[in-house]
Design a protein around this motif. Structure first.
Motif, mmCIF file in Angstrom:
data_model
loop_
_atom_site.group_PDB
_atom_site.id
_atom_site.type_symbol
_atom_site.label_atom_id
_atom_site.label_comp_id
_atom_site.label_asym_id
_atom_site.label_seq_id
_atom_site.Cartn_x
_atom_site.Cartn_y
_atom_site.Cartn_z
ATOM 1 N N ARG A 1 42.509 124.916 19.920
ATOM 2 C CA ARG A 1 42.891 123.998 20.996
ATOM 3 C C ARG A 1 42.649 122.548 20.607
ATOM 4 O O ARG A 1 43.301 121.639 21.143
ATOM 5 C CB ARG A 1 42.111 124.328 22.275
ATOM 6 N N PHE A 2 41.685 122.293 19.709
ATOM 7 C CA PHE A 2 41.419 120.933 19.264
ATOM 8 C C PHE A 2 42.467 120.458 18.260
ATOM 9 O O PHE A 2 42.869 119.295 18.276
ATOM 10 C CB PHE A 2 40.040 120.855 18.595
ATOM 11 N N LEU A 3 42.854 121.350 17.365
ATOM 12 C CA LEU A 3 43.770 121.004 16.281
ATOM 13 C C LEU A 3 44.938 121.985 16.291
ATOM 14 O O LEU A 3 45.063 122.825 15.398
ATOM 15 C CB LEU A 3 43.037 121.057 14.940
ATOM 16 N N PRO A 4 45.792 121.920 17.305
ATOM 17 C CA PRO A 4 46.910 122.866 17.373
ATOM 18 C C PRO A 4 47.764 122.797 16.105
ATOM 19 O O PRO A 4 48.075 121.702 15.628
ATOM 20 C CB PRO A 4 47.698 122.394 18.599
ATOM 21 N N PRO A 5 48.107 123.946 15.535
ATOM 22 C CA PRO A 5 48.878 123.927 14.289
ATOM 23 C C PRO A 5 50.163 123.108 14.376
ATOM 24 O O PRO A 5 50.547 122.464 13.390
ATOM 25 C CB PRO A 5 49.176 125.414 14.045
ATOM 26 N N HIS A 6 50.802 123.083 15.549
ATOM 27 C CA HIS A 6 52.060 122.343 15.648
ATOM 28 C C HIS A 6 51.854 120.833 15.556
ATOM 29 O O HIS A 6 52.796 120.087 15.266
ATOM 30 C CB HIS A 6 52.798 122.695 16.955
ATOM 31 N N ARG A 7 50.615 120.366 15.775
ATOM 32 C CA ARG A 7 50.292 118.950 15.588
ATOM 33 C C ARG A 7 49.675 118.691 14.221
ATOM 34 O O ARG A 7 49.958 117.674 13.582
ATOM 35 C CB ARG A 7 49.311 118.470 16.671
ATOM 36 N N LEU A 8 48.801 119.608 13.783
ATOM 37 C CA LEU A 8 48.088 119.394 12.523
ATOM 38 C C LEU A 8 49.016 119.510 11.317
ATOM 39 O O LEU A 8 48.969 118.671 10.404
ATOM 40 C CB LEU A 8 46.942 120.399 12.394
ATOM 41 N N ALA A 9 49.840 120.548 11.294
ATOM 42 C CA ALA A 9 50.662 120.813 10.109
ATOM 43 C C ALA A 9 51.555 119.636 9.722
ATOM 44 O O ALA A 9 51.611 119.268 8.541
ATOM 45 C CB ALA A 9 51.482 122.085 10.311
ATOM 46 N N PRO A 10 52.270 118.995 10.672
ATOM 47 C CA PRO A 10 53.091 117.851 10.270
ATOM 48 C C PRO A 10 52.275 116.688 9.701
ATOM 49 O O PRO A 10 52.733 115.999 8.781
ATOM 50 C CB PRO A 10 53.787 117.445 11.572
ATOM 51 N N ALA A 11 51.062 116.477 10.237
ATOM 52 C CA ALA A 11 50.224 115.388 9.739
ATOM 53 C C ALA A 11 49.757 115.665 8.319
ATOM 54 O O ALA A 11 49.720 114.761 7.476
ATOM 55 C CB ALA A 11 49.027 115.186 10.671
ATOM 56 N N VAL A 12 49.372 116.909 8.043
ATOM 57 C CA VAL A 12 48.935 117.269 6.692
ATOM 58 C C VAL A 12 50.105 117.170 5.719
ATOM 59 O O VAL A 12 49.968 116.690 4.591
ATOM 60 C CB VAL A 12 48.332 118.689 6.682
ATOM 61 N N ARG A 13 51.276 117.621 6.144
ATOM 62 C CA ARG A 13 52.463 117.523 5.292
ATOM 63 C C ARG A 13 52.803 116.056 5.016
ATOM 64 O O ARG A 13 53.126 115.677 3.891
ATOM 65 C CB ARG A 13 53.637 118.235 5.975
ATOM 66 N N ARG A 14 52.711 115.212 6.036
ATOM 67 C CA ARG A 14 53.085 113.799 5.899
ATOM 68 C C ARG A 14 52.116 113.042 4.995
ATOM 69 O O ARG A 14 52.537 112.211 4.183
ATOM 70 C CB ARG A 14 53.126 113.153 7.295
ATOM 71 N N THR A 15 50.815 113.313 5.113
ATOM 72 C CA THR A 15 49.820 112.520 4.397
ATOM 73 C C THR A 15 49.459 113.086 3.028
ATOM 74 O O THR A 15 49.147 112.335 2.109
ATOM 75 C CB THR A 15 48.527 112.400 5.228
ATOM 76 N N MET A 16 49.485 114.431 2.890
ATOM 77 C CA MET A 16 49.059 115.041 1.628
ATOM 78 C C MET A 16 50.112 115.967 1.012
ATOM 79 O O MET A 16 49.864 116.570 -0.026
ATOM 80 C CB MET A 16 47.746 115.806 1.837
ATOM 81 N N ASN A 17 51.265 116.086 1.681
ATOM 82 C CA ASN A 17 52.349 116.934 1.164
ATOM 83 C C ASN A 17 51.867 118.371 0.934
ATOM 84 O O ASN A 17 52.196 119.008 -0.078
ATOM 85 C CB ASN A 17 52.930 116.353 -0.123
ATOM 86 N N LEU A 18 51.106 118.897 1.887
ATOM 87 C CA LEU A 18 50.564 120.242 1.798
ATOM 88 C C LEU A 18 51.022 121.070 2.988
ATOM 89 O O LEU A 18 51.203 120.550 4.089
ATOM 90 C CB LEU A 18 49.031 120.209 1.800
ATOM 91 N N ASP A 19 51.175 122.362 2.754
ATOM 92 C CA ASP A 19 51.396 123.295 3.850
ATOM 93 C C ASP A 19 50.052 123.748 4.404
ATOM 94 O O ASP A 19 49.052 123.791 3.671
ATOM 95 C CB ASP A 19 52.189 124.516 3.372
ATOM 96 N N VAL A 20 50.021 124.096 5.665
ATOM 97 C CA VAL A 20 48.806 124.563 6.323
ATOM 98 C C VAL A 20 48.906 126.076 6.526
ATOM 99 O O VAL A 20 49.912 126.564 7.056
ATOM 100 C CB VAL A 20 48.593 123.858 7.679
ATOM 101 N N ARG A 21 47.877 126.794 6.116
ATOM 102 C CA ARG A 21 47.842 128.226 6.418
ATOM 103 C C ARG A 21 47.325 128.404 7.844
ATOM 104 O O ARG A 21 46.274 127.850 8.197
ATOM 105 C CB ARG A 21 46.940 128.995 5.464
ATOM 106 N N VAL A 22 48.035 129.150 8.644
ATOM 107 C CA VAL A 22 47.637 129.417 10.025
ATOM 108 C C VAL A 22 47.007 130.804 10.078
ATOM 109 O O VAL A 22 47.651 131.801 9.749
ATOM 110 C CB VAL A 22 48.845 129.323 10.975
ATOM 111 N N PHE A 23 45.743 130.848 10.480
ATOM 112 C CA PHE A 23 45.002 132.109 10.561
ATOM 113 C C PHE A 23 45.319 132.803 11.884
ATOM 114 O O PHE A 23 45.042 132.262 12.964
ATOM 115 C CB PHE A 23 43.500 131.867 10.466
ATOM 116 N N SER A 24 45.850 133.982 11.813
ATOM 117 C CA SER A 24 46.190 134.747 13.014
ATOM 118 C C SER A 24 44.931 135.183 13.753
ATOM 119 O O SER A 24 43.943 135.606 13.140
ATOM 120 C CB SER A 24 47.016 135.976 12.615
#
Length: 246
Positions: free
Chosen positions: A196-219
């Motif tokens: 809830r603090f770092l929703p993947p739909h918000r975090l992933a674009p920021a990580v991609r934009r700043t570090m060009n990395l994909d985020v693994r989402v833990f189910s």
């Protein structure tokens, strides 16, 4: 500075816990990681633990980064793999030691401002005002996946912490240019699908934009990484500790 270590053999993994945590609370992390690599958990100063209780009022992330650089210099280990959780991930990003070989960031602060919805804000305020087991458990249910109960050890610790300590606020995002420089070394990022603090739909674009990395989402994981999900954390860390041959 208090360090707790277990395991043998290279490389050296250094785990930096999140807000309000320490080696005693992060013992499941130490057990999981040290089964594969020599692992050290840092009790950050200014957090409840065995290190110095003081912390600066301003520029805390830069200060924490310098502290971690000093710790790595004192350890005299090279090609260290930093494993940072929540605040600890932001500290791992703030550190700039040449001894850092790679980073693994779990539910990482430092990329975006944390989301705090009204339900979470209310539960946190009640917890801080009256840190009973009931109020703490109610708040921590928002840190795990829907329908799960938080571990009782976490409930006991968080209730004690709120009664005895003054927790830190969430850190702001790090500068984009600093994050771009951190992309020059191997890095992996993971977050829970129910964070809830770092929703993947918000975090992933920021990580991609700043570090060009994909985020693994833990189910099935929220912001709080429970023992049941540490195998997934170990799997993520292994990607930078033992990268596949090309």
């Amino acid at each position: 500075m208090q360090l707790t270590s277990a395991g043998t053999g290279p490389p050296r993994v250094v785990m930096v816990p999140g807000t309000g945590s320490n080696a005693a609370v992060a013992l499941p992390w130490l057990q999981a990681l040290s089964a594969h690599w020599a692992t050290t958990v840092v009790d950050l100063p200014g957090q409840p633990g065995l290190s110095d209780p003081h912390r600066p009022r301003r520029a805390r992330l830069a200060w924490y980064g310098r502290v971690l650089d000093e710790i790595l210099a004192a350890m005299d280990a090279d090609r260290v793999v930093l494993v940072g959780n929540s605040l600890g991930a932001a500290v791992a990003l703030a550190a700039d030691s040449p001894r850092i070989g790679a980073r693994a960031l779990i539910s990482p602060a430092g990329f975006i401002r944390l989301s705090v919805d009204p339900r979470l804000a209310f539960a946190s305020a009640v917890w801080l005002l009256r840190p009973t087991a009931v109020n703490t458990r109610r708040m921590l249910r928002l840190f795990v996946a829907p329908g799960e109960d938080p571990p009782e050890t976490e409930v006991e610790w968080m209730a004690l912490m709120a009664a005895c300590c003054r927790p830190t606020l969430a850190p702001p995002p790090l500068p984009a240019e600093l994050l771009a420089r951190r992309a020059e070394r191997p890095c992996v990022v993971g977050v829970g699908e129910h964070d809830r603090f770092l929703p993947p739909h918000r975090l992933a674009p920021a990580v991609r934009r700043t570090m060009n990395l994909d985020v693994r989402v833990f189910s099935g994981l929220g912001h709080l990484t429970t023992s049941a999900h540490l195998d997934e954390v170990v799997s993520l860390v292994a990607k930078v500790v033992d990268p596949p041959a090309r």
